[in-house]
Design a protein around this motif. Structure first.
Motif, mmCIF file in Angstrom:
data_model
loop_
_atom_site.group_PDB
_atom_site.id
_atom_site.type_symbol
_atom_site.label_atom_id
_atom_site.label_comp_id
_atom_site.label_asym_id
_atom_site.label_seq_id
_atom_site.Cartn_x
_atom_site.Cartn_y
_atom_site.Cartn_z
ATOM 1 N N UNK A 79 68.249 -1.174 29.778
ATOM 2 C CA UNK A 79 67.345 -1.812 30.744
ATOM 3 C C UNK A 79 66.874 -3.196 30.277
ATOM 4 N N UNK A 80 67.300 -3.598 29.101
ATOM 5 C CA UNK A 80 66.885 -4.910 28.588
ATOM 6 C C UNK A 80 67.531 -6.044 29.377
ATOM 7 N N UNK A 81 66.821 -7.183 29.454
ATOM 8 C CA UNK A 81 67.337 -8.400 30.078
ATOM 9 C C UNK A 81 67.436 -9.477 28.991
ATOM 10 N N UNK A 82 68.646 -10.025 28.855
ATOM 11 C CA UNK A 82 68.921 -10.949 27.754
ATOM 12 C C UNK A 82 69.444 -12.272 28.313
ATOM 13 N N UNK A 83 68.892 -13.381 27.827
ATOM 14 C CA UNK A 83 69.348 -14.713 28.229
ATOM 15 C C UNK A 83 69.919 -15.428 27.014
ATOM 16 N N UNK A 84 71.099 -16.020 27.191
ATOM 17 C CA UNK A 84 71.761 -16.792 26.139
ATOM 18 C C UNK A 84 71.725 -18.261 26.541
ATOM 19 N N UNK A 85 71.143 -19.109 25.681
ATOM 20 C CA UNK A 85 70.993 -20.533 25.979
ATOM 21 C C UNK A 85 71.674 -21.339 24.879
ATOM 22 N N UNK A 86 72.469 -22.331 25.292
ATOM 23 C CA UNK A 86 73.123 -23.227 24.331
ATOM 24 C C UNK A 86 72.955 -24.671 24.772
ATOM 25 N N UNK A 111 81.010 2.688 28.584
ATOM 26 C CA UNK A 111 80.079 3.215 29.593
ATOM 27 C C UNK A 111 79.080 2.141 30.049
ATOM 28 N N UNK A 112 79.033 0.990 29.328
ATOM 29 C CA UNK A 112 78.137 -0.102 29.710
ATOM 30 C C UNK A 112 78.795 -1.087 30.675
ATOM 31 N N UNK A 113 80.107 -0.970 30.881
ATOM 32 C CA UNK A 113 80.826 -1.916 31.741
ATOM 33 C C UNK A 113 80.229 -1.921 33.148
ATOM 34 N N UNK A 114 80.085 -3.094 33.776
ATOM 35 C CA UNK A 114 79.463 -3.188 35.105
ATOM 36 C C UNK A 114 80.207 -2.355 36.157
ATOM 37 N N UNK A 115 79.448 -1.757 37.044
ATOM 38 C CA UNK A 115 80.027 -1.045 38.182
ATOM 39 C C UNK A 115 80.448 -2.048 39.255
ATOM 40 N N UNK A 116 81.153 -1.580 40.233
ATOM 41 C CA UNK A 116 81.660 -2.445 41.295
ATOM 42 C C UNK A 116 80.543 -3.075 42.111
ATOM 43 N N UNK A 117 79.390 -2.367 42.197
ATOM 44 C CA UNK A 117 78.281 -2.881 43.014
ATOM 45 C C UNK A 117 77.287 -3.725 42.199
ATOM 46 N N UNK A 118 77.650 -4.048 40.976
ATOM 47 C CA UNK A 118 76.747 -4.816 40.113
ATOM 48 C C UNK A 118 77.300 -6.226 39.882
ATOM 49 N N UNK A 119 76.427 -7.107 39.357
ATOM 50 C CA UNK A 119 76.863 -8.452 38.978
ATOM 51 C C UNK A 119 77.886 -8.357 37.859
ATOM 52 N N UNK A 120 78.956 -9.172 37.995
ATOM 53 C CA UNK A 120 80.043 -9.035 37.031
ATOM 54 C C UNK A 120 80.806 -10.353 36.878
ATOM 55 N N UNK A 121 80.091 -11.395 36.483
ATOM 56 C CA UNK A 121 80.733 -12.685 36.233
ATOM 57 C C UNK A 121 80.527 -13.071 34.779
ATOM 58 N N UNK A 122 81.211 -14.145 34.356
ATOM 59 C CA UNK A 122 81.085 -14.548 32.954
ATOM 60 C C UNK A 122 79.716 -15.149 32.652
ATOM 61 N N UNK A 129 74.287 1.287 33.270
ATOM 62 C CA UNK A 129 73.059 2.098 33.407
ATOM 63 C C UNK A 129 71.830 1.295 33.862
ATOM 64 N N UNK A 130 71.944 -0.038 33.979
ATOM 65 C CA UNK A 130 70.778 -0.862 34.320
ATOM 66 C C UNK A 130 70.305 -0.573 35.735
ATOM 67 N N UNK A 131 69.011 -0.470 35.902
ATOM 68 C CA UNK A 131 68.433 -0.297 37.228
ATOM 69 C C UNK A 131 68.468 -1.620 37.983
ATOM 70 N N UNK A 132 68.360 -1.543 39.306
ATOM 71 C CA UNK A 132 68.379 -2.749 40.130
ATOM 72 C C UNK A 132 67.233 -3.673 39.752
ATOM 73 N N UNK A 133 67.567 -4.959 39.560
ATOM 74 C CA UNK A 133 66.563 -5.922 39.112
ATOM 75 C C UNK A 133 66.981 -7.324 39.543
ATOM 76 N N UNK A 134 65.990 -8.224 39.702
ATOM 77 C CA UNK A 134 66.305 -9.620 40.026
ATOM 78 C C UNK A 134 67.097 -10.285 38.899
ATOM 79 N N UNK A 135 66.808 -9.903 37.666
ATOM 80 C CA UNK A 135 67.453 -10.524 36.511
ATOM 81 C C UNK A 135 68.631 -9.686 36.048
#
Length: 558
Positions: A79-86, A111-122, A129-135
């Motif tokens: 359920x964690x939200x992580x941002x990578x900044x460079x 088992x962590x791989x995104x499902x078809x209905x989830x965000x899945x871009x680079x 397992x992440x719950x629906x969230x804006x982030x």
């Protein structure tokens, strides 16, 4: 499928200690076992403070270790939200792509791989397992990209400082302001963290600024530093490095780089480059990059009528000024003269240099300079934000009178001579003297360095301690206006300083005396040449016997 007790025990150990997880990831990547330094970085990633900075030598793999750490955090808590900044979007995307590939390729992470209905871009993806969230679970962004509107439990700032965004003061200020946005992005939770990975470029590096803001810094250099070098790290060396039982100057990670390999890199990078990239020591870089040093000055009381004809300079510890405000780089100090002659003489000349400004953020700066026996004395230098107001013009005329200057020199950078026209009536009423304009066409930073560095290195520039105290008093609200801050932060790069008015004014004054000394030297050389010519002529006449004392008197009477 029901998990066995052994599987559950392994999962527990992996979740309790990131180093176990790192070992498994390295095996998947067909890499050798993590080295002791890599394990130490991994332990700090797991147990470091809420705001942490990791500085490790080039090639140690800190970005790879941290990518594995991001996956481990999601493995422990999806359920964690992580941002990578460079520094660039491309760099942060590479971090994100590597992280996403680990999830897709490692068996016990799939088992962590995104499902078809989830965000899945680079640039933005969820874990299953992440719950629906804006982030999203993981988001990558450049430091100049869209940071606002996001929320994160963990922010990874991977090499956000590079030469392109830290070469000038304006660029450093923008970068410093940009990272303040992290506080708005970070969730207000006890477990939320910001972790910086990077290599400092200078003493003014963002990472050193962040250390002053409360960030905990850990440094892993490639070689064991000496006791003297350890001081440069200001207590930020990783305890692992301090406890190593290896000889000074030897590799701290022999499984990664041998001593011979590091020596090759030392010869390739050069002393300053190696100090930065492999030793994470900014002191050597600063010594080379910032040519104007406070320690090259002589600081002593300046009498307004007479000065000592000779001084001896030294940096002995007992000659330091302990109470003067210091704004220089680490280790730079003000020093009294070791000795001054008993002989004193009236100054041979006095000048007031002025660097005018308009009504913007720049100052109208002025500098008084006395000359005696090749030494340049500076009893007063200040700036005002009033531009060309009557108050400022009257004050400048009074300064000329107080110091009994022979000439006023004004830089012609305002109104094409208008400043002189505005100043002249006030000077004529208060203290009539010559006003001269000077023009410059070369790059300002290089001109200032070329003017001041030779004089300072010869220890010919003398300041009254009151100048240093008043400079600090008048720039409390913004240190960028301080003469001595400008002096010690100037580089040859265009736009290196946000403000350079007082320093530029000082260089105008010093350049005036340099030109006078050059002119005096030319006159002296011409006089010496004439005397030698006369001597040779007289010698020739005497040897030829063409003119005797009697014939000489005959010519005189003719």
């Amino acid at each position: 499928m029901k998990k066995t007790k052994a599987t559950i025990d392994v999962e527990r150990r992996i979740k309790e200690d990131f180093r176990y997880f790192l070992f498994l990831i390295w095996k998947h990547l067909n890499l050798p076992d993590p080295t002791p330094v890599q394990y130490d970085i991994a332990q700090y990633l797991q147990h470091g403070k809420k705001r942490s900075i990791i500085q490790a030598f080039r090639g140690i793999g800190k970005s790879w270790i941290t990518s594995a750490f991001v996956v481990w955090k999601l493995y422990c808590d999806p359920q964690l939200k992580i941002m990578v900044v460079s520094a660039s979007k491309e760099r942060s995307d590479q971090f994100s792509i590597f992280t996403k590939r680990l999830i897709g390729e490692v068996d016990f992470l799939q088992h962590l791989a995104p499902r078809a209905d989830q965000r899945n871009s680079i640039i933005s993806f969820d874990v299953a397992p992440a719950l629906t969230d804006h982030s999203p679970s993981v988001k990558s962004v450049g430091i100049t990209g869209q940071l606002t509107g996001s929320r994160a439990d963990l922010i990874i700032a991977d090499d956000i400082e590079v030469m392109n965004n830290s070469a000038t003061q304006d660029a450093r200020d923008k970068l410093s302001e940009a990272v303040k946005e992290f506080d708005a992005i970070l969730k207000p939770l006890p477990t939320s963290r910001v972790i910086f990975l990077g290599t400092p470029q200078t003493e003014m590096s963002l990472y050193n600024v962040l250390a002053e803001r409360g960030y905990d810094v850990r440094i892993w250099p490639s070689r064991k530093p000496s006791e003297l070098e350890i001081i440069n790290y200001k207590g930020r060396l990783a305890p692992f490095i301090l406890e190593l039982e290896t000889a000074v100057g030897c590799t701290t990670d022999p499984l990664r780089f041998s001593d011979a390999d590091l020596e090759e890199r030392y010869l390739s990078y050069g002393k300053a480059g190696f100090a930065l990239q492999f030793m994470l020591d900014t002191a050597a870089s600063d010594a080379n990059k910032y040519p104007l040093k406070l320690s090259d000055l002589i600081v002593t009381e300046i009498h307004h009528d007479k000065g000592h004809t000779e001084y001896a300079w030294s940096t002995k510890k007992d000659l330091q000024y302990p109470d003067l405000p210091l704004v220089g780089l680490a280790g730079d100090r003000y020093y009294r003269p070791m000795w001054s002659s008993e002989a004193v003489q009236p100054y041979s000349g006095r000048v007031l240099a002025i660097d005018p400004s308009g009504r913007g953020s720049d100052e109208t700066s002025y500098c008084v300079g006395y000359m005696l026996n090749g030494y340049i004395f500076c009893p007063e230098i200040k700036g005002t934000a009033d531009g060309y107001s009557d108050t400022t013009l009257r004050h400048l005329a009074n300064v000329a009178k107080i110091h009994k200057v022979n000439e006023i020199v004004v830089e012609a950078n305002f109104g094409d001579g208008m400043f002189v026209q505005l100043l002249a009536p006030h000077v004529n009423r208060t203290y009539p003297c010559t006003i001269t304009e000077v023009r410059h066409s070369t790059q300002k930073e290089r001109r200032i360095i070329d003017t001041l560095e030779p004089v300072m290195m010869q220890h010919r520039l003398i300041f009254d301690p009151r100048v240093i105290i008043e400079d600090e008093d008048t720039t409390r609200n913004d240190i960028n206006y301080s003469l001595f801050h400008q002096m010690t932060r100037l580089t040859s790069e265009r736009g290196a300083l946000r403000h350079d008015d007082r320093l530029d004014c000082l260089s105008i004054m010093v350049a005036y005396w340099n030109s006078q000394m050059d002119a005096d030297a030319a006159v002296i050389r011409k006089k010496q040449q004439q005397e030698l010519l006369d001597l040779e002529l007289q010698k020739f006449i005497e040897e030829a016997g063409g003119i005797t004392a009697s014939t000489d008197s005959w010519f005189s009477s003719y």
